[in-house]
Design a protein around this motif. Structure first.
Motif, PDB file in Angstrom:
ATOM      1  N   ILE A  89       0.823  -1.212   0.000  1.00 55.40           N
ATOM      2  CA  ILE A  89       0.000   0.000   0.000  1.00 55.40           C
ATOM      3  C   ILE A  89       0.859   1.266   0.000  1.00 55.40           C
ATOM      4  O   ILE A  89       0.553   2.244  -0.696  1.00 55.40           O
ATOM      5  N   ALA A  90       1.947   1.247   0.774  1.00 55.65           N
ATOM      6  CA  ALA A  90       2.779   2.446   0.960  1.00 55.65           C
ATOM      7  C   ALA A  90       3.288   3.056  -0.346  1.00 55.65           C
ATOM      8  O   ALA A  90       3.140   4.272  -0.564  1.00 55.65           O
ATOM      9  N   ALA A 125       0.399   4.627  -2.345  1.00 55.24           N
ATOM     10  CA  ALA A 125      -0.100   5.851  -1.707  1.00 55.24           C
ATOM     11  C   ALA A 125       0.831   7.025  -1.995  1.00 55.24           C
ATOM     12  O   ALA A 125       0.383   8.133  -2.321  1.00 55.24           O
ATOM     13  N   GLY A 159       0.082  10.311  -4.445  1.00 52.92           N
ATOM     14  CA  GLY A 159       0.248  11.679  -3.953  1.00 52.92           C
ATOM     15  C   GLY A 159       1.094  12.520  -4.893  1.00 52.92           C
ATOM     16  O   GLY A 159       0.791  13.692  -5.151  1.00 52.92           O
ATOM     17  N   LEU A 178       3.845   1.980   6.034  1.00 52.54           N
ATOM     18  CA  LEU A 178       2.537   2.487   5.613  1.00 52.54           C
ATOM     19  C   LEU A 178       2.362   3.947   6.009  1.00 52.54           C
ATOM     20  O   LEU A 178       1.950   4.783   5.188  1.00 52.54           O
ATOM     21  N   VAL A 189       1.924   7.086   3.288  1.00 49.81           N
ATOM     22  CA  VAL A 189       0.701   7.893   3.289  1.00 49.81           C
ATOM     23  C   VAL A 189       1.011   9.342   3.660  1.00 49.81           C
ATOM     24  O   VAL A 189       0.528  10.284   3.012  1.00 49.81           O
ATOM     25  N   GLY A 232       3.047  11.038   0.873  1.00 52.22           N
ATOM     26  CA  GLY A 232       2.186  11.264  -0.284  1.00 52.22           C
ATOM     27  C   GLY A 232       1.259  12.446  -0.068  1.00 52.22           C
ATOM     28  O   GLY A 232       1.069  13.286  -0.960  1.00 52.22           O
ATOM     29  N   ALA A 233       0.684  12.530   1.132  1.00 52.42           N
ATOM     30  CA  ALA A 233      -0.219  13.638   1.454  1.00 52.42           C
ATOM     31  C   ALA A 233       0.533  14.965   1.496  1.00 52.42           C
ATOM     32  O   ALA A 233       0.034  15.995   1.024  1.00 52.42           O
TER      33      ALA A 233
END
Length: 332
Positions: free
Chosen positions: A63-64, A67, A71, A320, A324, A327-328
């Motif tokens: 997922i990391a 994500a 981003g 993770l 996230v 990316g944000a």
């Protein structure tokens, strides 16, 4: 000095016990490298066993990078939800496929006969090896289909070659006659595929460009993926040594592996400092140190393999959270 002597003595004793159990298992099996469980002693796998076989704690590694890549694509004003979700399906399916393939391959070789941590489906005899293999291949097929859809949508047909290499890498990690995971190359391949390929690939399929942020982020995520595999392999040094699985940790030893783990966990934050000059929100990534520092402390002080199970959980969560958060920070 006396404390170190006692520690070495205990380690030698545990290693001798593992060797004795492994030798007994091989003798009983009559197959040398393949340990089988007789049908009358096999307890059928439950739904919970199959869910456990997914190894959910490893899924943050898939997922990391997606994500983070999504981003970066958003920052480039080329974010595509469909492509991002397809990239996530590819990453997750490959990770789950690798987990089941690893269960199958290590199980038939006897590598998991005396492992620390949850029992595996094949080694425990709860599922037939062919069934576990079939499940692994099904997940690989899902990854291949999702990847093919990405290629059709984007028109980047050359990426079929990348997908094929990724599938081969997933299988030959512990599969085949000469798995590279048994030769100490697992960390390198994890860095490449769950760091560089997954992150940069997610960006590229949406924007067709690869900015500096993608490279820096990919390296950071790759290092955290390497740390995750190191945490797993450091825990299994004794059993892997007996089984003939020459992981990087077996090759360089316990102490060097622990130091390398800490380096891989902390280096990504150097990249964070660099990105923070252009993206002030990147400083939120430093909150991930609340997971990273305890993991490093336990890694450096743990005296038993079981203590490293928590390290593995903290490491995947760190990956993770880092992906996230970074990316944000880049997106907004």
């Amino acid at each position: 000095m006396a404390s170190n002597s006692r520690k070495r003595s205990l380690q030698a004793q545990r290693l001798a016990e593992v060797k004795a159990r492994s030798a007994h298992a091989k003798k009983a099996s009559g197959k040398g490298h393949h340990i089988r469980v007789s049908p009358q002693h096999r307890t059928p796998a439950t739904f919970g066993d199959w869910v456990s076989g997914l190894r959910a704690r490893t899924l943050p590694l898939a997922i990391a990078p997606v994500a983070l890549g999504a981003g970066i694509a958003y920052m480039l004003k080329s974010f595509d939800l469909t492509l991002s979700l397809l990239a996530l399906v590819v990453a997750l399916a490959l990770q789950i496929g690798v987990n089941f393939a690893n269960d199958y391959s290590d199980g038939i070789r006897g590598t998991d006969a005396h492992r620390v941590g949850p029992q595996r489906l094949t080694a425990s005899g709860k599922a037939k090896p062919k069934t576990v293999l079939t499940v692994a291949l099904c997940w690989f097929a899902i990854a291949a289909i999702a990847g093919l859809v990405i290629v059709i949508i984007t028109g980047h047909w050359w990426m079929l070659a990348v997908g094929a290499v990724a599938l081969l890498a997933a299988w030959f990690y512990t599969g085949g006659k000469r798995p590279y995971g048994y030769a100490g190359l697992g960390e390198l391949m994890v860095f490449i595929f769950f760091g560089l390929v997954a992150t940069i690939g997610t960006v590229y399929i949406q924007s067709t460009v690869i900015p500096q942020e993608a490279w820096l982020g990919a390296v950071s995520i790759g290092l955290l993926a390497v740390a995750t595999l190191l945490a797993n392999n450091i825990r299994d040094i004794q059993t892997d040594t007996v089984a003939g699985k020459r992981t990087l940790s077996v090759r360089i030893g316990d102490r060097a592996s622990r130091i390398l783990y800490v380096v891989c966990m902390l280096l990504p934050f150097v990249g964070t400092v660099i990105l923070a000059f252009a993206y002030p929100l990147a400083y939120i990534v430093f909150f991930v140190l609340l997971l990273v520092l305890p993991a490093c402390l336990i890694m450096l002080t743990a005296k038993t393999p079981k203590e490293l199970i928590l390290v593995l959980k903290l490491t995947t969560l760190s990956s993770l959270a880092f992906g996230v958060a970074m990316g944000a920070a880049i997106a907004f």
